[in-house]
Enzyme design. Structure first.
Site, PDB file in Angstrom:
ATOM      1  N   ASP A  98      -1.142 -11.022   9.315  1.00  0.00           N
ATOM      2  CA  ASP A  98      -2.550 -10.710   9.613  1.00  0.00           C
ATOM      3  C   ASP A  98      -3.166 -11.655  10.656  1.00  0.00           C
ATOM      4  OD1 ASP A  98      -3.004  -8.651   7.413  1.00  0.00           O
ATOM      5  OD2 ASP A  98      -2.203 -10.345   6.324  1.00  0.00           O
ATOM      6  N   CYS A 112      -4.623   0.370   6.347  1.00  0.00           N
ATOM      7  CA  CYS A 112      -4.315   0.423   7.777  1.00  0.00           C
ATOM      8  C   CYS A 112      -2.979   1.095   8.037  1.00  0.00           C
ATOM      9  CB  CYS A 112      -4.281  -1.004   8.330  1.00  0.00           C
ATOM     10  SG  CYS A 112      -5.908  -1.748   8.421  1.00  0.00           S
ATOM     11  N   ARG A 159     -14.185  -2.951   6.804  1.00  0.00           N
ATOM     12  CA  ARG A 159     -13.337  -2.941   5.602  1.00  0.00           C
ATOM     13  C   ARG A 159     -13.017  -4.369   5.161  1.00  0.00           C
ATOM     14  NH1 ARG A 159      -8.017  -0.690   6.320  1.00  0.00           N
ATOM     15  NH2 ARG A 159      -7.846  -1.817   4.383  1.00  0.00           N
ATOM     16  N   VAL A 174       7.013  -8.365   9.055  1.00  0.00           N
ATOM     17  CA  VAL A 174       6.470  -7.839   7.796  1.00  0.00           C
ATOM     18  C   VAL A 174       6.205  -6.332   7.895  1.00  0.00           C
ATOM     19  CG1 VAL A 174       4.637  -8.056   6.074  1.00  0.00           C
ATOM     20  CG2 VAL A 174       5.480 -10.092   7.266  1.00  0.00           C
ATOM     21  N   ARG A 198      -5.660   0.784  -0.296  1.00  0.00           N
ATOM     22  CA  ARG A 198      -4.358   0.664  -0.974  1.00  0.00           C
ATOM     23  C   ARG A 198      -4.512   0.112  -2.395  1.00  0.00           C
ATOM     24  NH1 ARG A 198      -0.349   1.833   1.604  1.00  0.00           N
ATOM     25  NH2 ARG A 198       1.174   0.741   0.341  1.00  0.00           N
ATOM     26  N   LYS A 205     -10.797 -10.704   0.848  1.00  0.00           N
ATOM     27  CA  LYS A 205     -10.620  -9.274   0.547  1.00  0.00           C
ATOM     28  C   LYS A 205      -9.386  -9.087  -0.333  1.00  0.00           C
ATOM     29  CE  LYS A 205      -8.516  -6.515   3.824  1.00  0.00           C
ATOM     30  NZ  LYS A 205      -7.324  -5.906   3.233  1.00  0.00           N
ATOM     31  N   ASN A 206      -8.319  -9.801   0.026  1.00  0.00           N
ATOM     32  CA  ASN A 206      -7.049  -9.557  -0.654  1.00  0.00           C
ATOM     33  C   ASN A 206      -6.929 -10.278  -1.996  1.00  0.00           C
ATOM     34  OD1 ASN A 206      -6.494  -7.871   1.424  1.00  0.00           O
ATOM     35  ND2 ASN A 206      -5.107  -9.262   2.495  1.00  0.00           N
ATOM     36  N   ARG A 230       4.530   1.632   4.801  1.00  0.00           N
ATOM     37  CA  ARG A 230       3.853   1.130   3.604  1.00  0.00           C
ATOM     38  C   ARG A 230       4.185   1.947   2.346  1.00  0.00           C
ATOM     39  NH1 ARG A 230      -1.997  -1.243   4.950  1.00  0.00           N
ATOM     40  NH2 ARG A 230      -1.257  -2.856   3.532  1.00  0.00           N
TER      41      ARG A 230
END
Ligand code: EPU
Length: 476
Positions: free
Chosen positions: A348, A158, A456, A370, A134, A60-61, A163
């Protein structure tokens, strides 16, 4: 390359439909209709080990950022291994609004992105995507290069901390962007064009590093980025940009050097696998005393996770086409983990692993460094019988980024406990997957609601639960 896709999310969704999954009817799904569940809910009868093989596709990232990178090319790009998840569909919708023609390829997960006719999108249409992801913040540089202007809606993603986007905006200003805050987002222009800059990030932010890369490649002159993120997904994005004609060197000590070029072409690239999804299924194997072969996964990017998995008492075998994770029997052992940027233990990964740690003999500690708010998911685990205490004091280290602030920074998990089924609501993506694992591990029945968040980032997770022998009721 055949079928043209529209801006409608539902149509775009078909682009990554898993051929294996297509048309499969689950008995469990039919049963879901009988007990009146919505598609956002699942009932899980826990206590059954997950066993079998599943495939993990592109990250995803990375995939979402690679799609944005396609905007920079003069010619079409082809991205392979694209996961069928809703974050990808949101980005596809935004690209389509800006005139990018997206078509699906012959292979599942193969997308062609043609940016030949990039155009300014209507603000009202973009607004419709506000709060859904995002990724839109990464459209800034590419749209400024292509169109000389950009409108970015308010961001979603999320709720795991504040953020902010200050690193992004500071970097864009250094390139020469002029930024105006509007009621529903930000508007950017670059009256004098974008020029290379010397940028030092206050923290090796993944998103801000991507922002700089996507802007610097076509900016006039050279850019030096210090304190950059070096996650494998960032390296994969750099590989994509290099295929497009960019000149980027990764230097020691988190320095990335970019020589701007006047134009870029399209790329052909297979997205790196999703190491967050891989770690999640590995944690599920451990917590349910199961045995899962996670196909499509490679060792190098998982090294830090694999070390911790082994220390906790899990076992794994690395194969050419994936990694097999299993619980070898005996007691699990407690660990102390500090989440960190790459090559540290990813933030994560902590939520899925915490469920396994509730079963370990002794006290485990997780320091979250983080995000400020990533322990919200533990409330549900406590409701299910876990012994988890969350503290606002983190590690006593002068150099820590998050100092003694009013954030829940550390969780102490004492085990072993027997989790009991409960009604729980998914709070965020990774926390949500940990809730699924908890329900699969617990004695008795759990009802998990707000499942949409999990789609997601986890492709076909209901199908995968079915393949792994989970006992559940779901209405598709
Ligand atoms: N930060 C700032 N200002 C900024 C940008 C970041 O203060 O302008 C802070 C954040 O608030 C956070 C820290 O820096 O405390 C790290 O944020 P980073 O920018 O590295 O994260 P991100 O790019 O927003 C990506 C992933 C996250 C993953 C992090 C860390 C995407 C879409 N998201 O977020 O993934 O946790 O990097 O690796 O790539 C997830 O997949 O569930 C997820 C949250």
């Amino acid at each position: 390359m055949t079928e043209k896709l529209t801006t409608q999310d539902t149509a775009v969704e078909t682009a990554t439909e898993d051929a294996d999954a297509a048309g499969r009817k689950l008995d469990a799904q039919r049963a879901g209709a009988r007990v009146g569940l919505t598609s956002d809910e699942i009932i899980i009868n826990g206590g059954r080990p997950l066993k079998g093989r599943i495939e993990v596709r592109g990250a995803k990232n990375l995939a979402t950022k690679a799609m944005v990178a396609a905007l920079l090319g003069k010619t079409p790009s082809v991205l392979r291994n694209v996961p069928n998840i809703s974050d990808v569909r949101v980005v596809a919708g935004l690209l389509a609004l800006h005139g990018v023609l997206i078509t699906k390829g012959d292979q599942a997960g193969e997308w062609r992105l043609d940016p030949s006719n990039v155009e300014v999108a209507h603000q009202a249409d973009i607004d419709a995507h506000a709060g859904s992801s995002r990724i839109p913040i990464l459209f800034c540089g590419p749209l400024l290069h292509r169109l000389g202007e950009a409108f970015i809606p308010d961001l979603g993603g999320c709720r795991i901390g504040d953020r902010p986007i200050d690193f992004h905006l500071d970097a864009l200003r250094q390139f020469g962007a002029v930024i105006e805050k509007l009621p529903s987002g930000i508007s950017l222009t670059a009256p004098d064009g974008l020029k290379g800059a010397n940028i030092e990030l206050p923290y090796p932010s993944v998103g801000a590093t991507e922002q700089v890369l996507l802007t610097a490649v076509l900016a006039e002159g050279q850019t030096e980025l210090r304190n950059a993120a070096i996650e494998p997904e960032i390296v994969d994005l750099i590989c994509i940009l290099q295929k497009m004609g960019a000149i980027i060197s990764m230097e020691p000590n988190r320095v990335i050097f970019i020589e701007g070029v006047p134009e870029l072409r399209g790329y052909d690239h297979r997205a790196i696998f999703d190491r967050n999804e891989a770690a999640s299924w590995a944690a599920a194997a451990l917590a349910t005393k199961g045995d899962i072969f996670v196909g499509g996964v490679e060792q190098e990017e998982m090294m830090t996770f694999l070390n911790v998995f082994r220390k906790v008492g899990g076992d794994f075998d690395v194969h050419d086409d994936g990694i097999r994770f299993w619980h070898p029997g005996g007691e699990l052992k407690p660990v102390v983990i500090e989440t960190d940027v790459h090559p540290g233990f990813m933030t994560d990964w902590q939520q899925p692993l915490v469920v396994a740690l509730t079963l370990a003999q002794g006290e485990s500690t997780i320091h979250e460094t983080v995000y400020e708010n990533r322990f919200g998911f533990t409330d549900a685990l406590v409701k299910m019988g876990a012994d988890i205490v969350v503290y606002k004091e983190g590690l006593h280290d002068e150099n820590r980024r998050v100092k003694r602030r009013e954030f829940e920074q550390a969780a102490v998990i004492t085990g072993p406990v027997h989790l009991r089924g409960a009604d729980i609501e998914v709070p965020d993506l990774r926390g949500g997957f940990s809730h699924l694992i908890a329900a699969l591990t617990a004695e008795g029945q759990s009802k998990v609601t707000n499942l949409g968040i999990i789609s997601r980032g986890y492709e076909n997770f209901i199908e995968k639960l079915h393949l792994l022998g989970a006992d559940f009721v779901y209405e598709s």
